[in-house]
Enzyme design. Sequence first.
Site, PDB file in Angstrom:
ATOM      1  N   ASP A 152       0.852  -1.194   0.000  1.00 56.03           N
ATOM      2  CA  ASP A 152       0.000   0.000   0.000  1.00 56.03           C
ATOM      3  C   ASP A 152       0.884   1.239   0.000  1.00 56.03           C
ATOM      4  O   ASP A 152       1.973   1.238   0.588  1.00 56.03           O
ATOM      5  CB  ASP A 152      -0.916   0.019   1.229  1.00 56.03           C
ATOM      6  CG  ASP A 152      -1.983  -1.057   1.167  1.00 56.03           C
ATOM      7  OD1 ASP A 152      -2.469  -1.341   0.059  1.00 56.03           O
ATOM      8  OD2 ASP A 152      -2.327  -1.613   2.225  1.00 56.03           O
ATOM      9  N   ASP A 186      -7.002  -1.204  -4.719  1.00 50.13           N
ATOM     10  CA  ASP A 186      -8.074  -0.820  -3.799  1.00 50.13           C
ATOM     11  C   ASP A 186      -8.951   0.270  -4.418  1.00 50.13           C
ATOM     12  O   ASP A 186     -10.174   0.242  -4.301  1.00 50.13           O
ATOM     13  CB  ASP A 186      -7.487  -0.298  -2.479  1.00 50.13           C
ATOM     14  CG  ASP A 186      -6.723  -1.357  -1.710  1.00 50.13           C
ATOM     15  OD1 ASP A 186      -7.055  -2.539  -1.851  1.00 50.13           O
ATOM     16  OD2 ASP A 186      -5.798  -0.989  -0.969  1.00 50.13           O
TER      17      ASP A 186
END
Length: 217
Positions: A152, A186
């Site tokens: 991430d 995401d």
Amino acid sequence: MYKKMKELRKPLILILLILVIDQLIKIYVKTHFAIGDDVKVLGLDWFRIHFLENKGMAFGMSFGNTIGKFLLTLIRVVLSVAIFIYMNKLIKRGEKKIIIYSFALIFAGAVGNIIDCLFYGIIFNESTVFAAATMFPAEGGYAPFLFGRVVDMFYFPLIDTTWPDWIPFVGGNNFRFFNAIFNFADASITIGVVLLLVSYIWLSKSKKNNQEDIAVS
């Protein structure tokens, strides 16, 4: 048959494009950033690249221990296969493109994070707070197949302030929005879900209006 294959080709191109972008970003961050590195994009306080890894859930969240990680990866794989099969059925029955592309976005995002879980533990060594990882290290990867960690990096602290002292319980505490750290996959899932909800609401409203018009006439 040719028409259906042509209709499937367009979502597949979208899926491939998302996967390529997602993986290029992740590989770059993984090999150039140490854990916790934080870089302002274009000097902006509210748009940063902040590198962290998690065990598989979206927006920097983790799920359980080793067994939880294993189950989560398997669930992701099963759900992704189900989404692709359903998307293919939608194409065959001539569903509206916005719904098909919504499922393509969701599928691509899910697969993007699955790739991390399946292979990143094999092809990268450990990222640390002191150094970036190496791709295909001589000593091998940091985890076996299925146990890689999701990369991430996008961080948008749009509001970073302090609660006024007069507010009970939270007064004087830091308030930060949006505090989640996520990746391109995401974002693809989120956009797909939003488009899907909007399209179904819009289609339901249009169907209701048509039925009312028929009733009136």
